[in-house]
Design a protein around this motif. Structure first.
Motif, PDB file in Angstrom:
ATOM      1  N   MET A 151       0.838  -1.205   0.000  1.00  0.00           N
ATOM      2  CA  MET A 151       0.000   0.000   0.000  1.00  0.00           C
ATOM      3  C   MET A 151       0.869   1.250   0.000  1.00  0.00           C
ATOM      4  O   MET A 151       0.622   2.204  -0.743  1.00  0.00           O
TER       5      MET A 151
ATOM      6  N   LEU B  42      -7.083  -0.545   2.200  1.00  0.00           N
ATOM      7  CA  LEU B  42      -7.553  -1.602   1.303  1.00  0.00           C
ATOM      8  C   LEU B  42      -8.900  -2.097   1.809  1.00  0.00           C
ATOM      9  O   LEU B  42      -9.042  -2.441   2.989  1.00  0.00           O
TER      10      LEU B  42
ATOM     11  N   GLY C 280      -7.370  -2.203  -6.004  1.00  0.00           N
ATOM     12  CA  GLY C 280      -6.467  -2.713  -4.990  1.00  0.00           C
ATOM     13  C   GLY C 280      -5.660  -3.924  -5.450  1.00  0.00           C
ATOM     14  O   GLY C 280      -4.974  -4.557  -4.639  1.00  0.00           O
TER      15      GLY C 280
END
Length: 429
Positions: free
Chosen positions: A68, A76, A189
């Motif tokens: 991330m 997420l 994501g």
């Protein structure tokens, strides 16, 4: 992989087909004939499967947070499915009602859950990577759950940040979250989820090795009980019975004769006859990890053309296996297999070899990355793929050979041995 179905009970099978017949749920029913000897002799492998631990799931979340950060994603969002299970151990189903886990790059995760499901949720969360106490935000049936997601982002000071959406989240949920949190930037994501899941741990590879072993064992046991006149459904039920003996949920899709030229088969009822091609495909689940194996064989004697096509497909599978090395682009593996098939006269392009040569495999039967033309993703050690070239001649027959492979530092290795021939698909007579 074709979606898993529930076990089909063997009561639908005809005793005359086996000379034996059904297996009652919960054990042998003395009022029914026994299973075929090759299936009855199977022993459970379930004790060989070691579950993924909480420490492993914590490590996965740590890697997700690092990804991330490198991809400039602040949180997420995960819903029901394999990625939620991968990171937490939670197995959820909920349909149209919003249940999410939001994993921030920094700070503790929070959950949004239907109020009437809170007990079920907390039971699983307590045993999951987050454990208790957990931040579970509940909503009643007439409330707006998306506002709870927005509030959670605000509480974590990322309401105007970037929210990574797991790729299987339905548009309904994604769009409503966007409305509730208009300052948030919603992105894919996949860089995080696939970035974690594409490369397997040694434990994951062990589970996949066991899944592949179980599948090939089930196929061979059913093959030993195969008789002319069986329907495809009866042969599928034999394989389901074998899986039950082995202790794992699994299934198979069986296609016969001209229908084997349709890679994902036909709904047409089929009967197995002497001299016809039979294609068996699919796999099983071991602690959440999948296998995907295809075997093609003939009951009786194959024709010369069938043997020729089998040999070409076998060579193509070997070419893909030899090409798959760390650093090689995924598309190059497809190209290696496709060149063998085209050079043998079954081209050009997708004319007879109608699909890619393989897909990633793990908790999903099909997952990132894919061995397909144009995919420049470099292969890495501990990635896992199917290797499944095929030649499909409409109106006649199709032949596909599929084994799963894992990438080592020195190349690719199959979890199972390649099928040697149409007459002896499991290497023994």
């Amino acid at each position: 992989m074709i979606s898993r179905r529930h076990f089909v009970q063997l009561g639908s099978m005809s005793g005359a087909v086996f000379g034996v017949s059904s297996f009652a749920q919960g054990g042998v029913d003395e009022s029914q004939p026994a299973l075929p000897p090759s299936i009855a002799a199977l022993k459970s492998m379930k004790e060989q499967a070691k579950p993924i631990t909480l420490d492993e799931r914590h490590e996965r979340q740590g890697k997700a947070r690092r990804l991330m950060e490198s991809n400039r994603i602040d949180a997420l969002l995960l819903m029901e499915g394999s990625s939620l299970n991968y990171f937490t151990g939670i197995r959820w189903w909920g349909g149209e009602r919003l249940f999410v886990m939001v994993l921030p790059a920094k700070g503790a995760a929070f959950y949004v859950c239907p109020a009437f499901e809170e007990g079920r949720a907390r039971e699983q969360i307590a045993a999951a990577a987050e454990g208790n106490p957990a931040d579970v935000r509940t909503w009643n049936e007439d409330a707006n759950p998306y506002q709870l997601v927005a509030q959670g982002l605000k509480d974590h000071r990322i309401s105007s940040g970037t929210l990574g959406m797991e790729e299987t989240v339905r548009f309904l949920f994604s769009s409503e979250i966007a409305k509730a949190a208009p300052q948030a930037k919603i992105v894919s994501g996949t860089a995080v989820t696939a970035g974690c899941r594409m490369v397997k741990s040694d434990h994951e590879i062990e589970l996949m090795q066991l899944a592949n072993k179980a599948t090939l064992t089930a196929y061979e046991a059913a093959y030993r009980a195969l008789r002319e006149g069986m329907t495809q459904s009866q042969f599928e039920d034999l394989i389901a019975a074998a899986y039950k003996q082995l202790g794992f949920p699994g299934e198979a899709s069986v296609q016969v004769g001209e229908y084997s030229a349709l890679p994902h088969g036909s709904m047409t009822p089929q009967v197995i006859r002497e001299g016809t091609i039979i294609v068996v495909d699919d796999g099983c689940d071991v602690e959440g990890y999948q296998s995907d194996i295809t075997r093609t064989f003939v009951l009786g004697k194959p024709s010369h053309k069938m043997k020729q096509v089998f040999d070409v497909v076998h060579q193509a599978q070997t070419a893909a296996l030899k090409t798959a090395h760390p650093g090689v682009e995924c598309g190059a593996v497809d190209a290696a297999a496709r060149k063998v098939i085209t050079d043998a006269g079954f081209g050009p392009d997708y004319k007879y070899f109608t699909h890619r040569v393989g897909h990633g495999i793990g908790m999903d039967g099909h997952e990132w990355p894919y061995l397909v033309r144009g995919n420049t993703t470099p292969i890495a050690a501990n990635m896992t793929f199917s290797d499944e070239p095929g030649i499909y001649i409409r109106g006649e027959f199709g032949i596909r050979l599929e084994d799963d492979m894992h990438i080592t530092e020195n190349g690719a290795e199959l979890f199972t041995q390649q099928s040697p021939s149409l007459e002896s698909p499991f290497g023994t007579s």
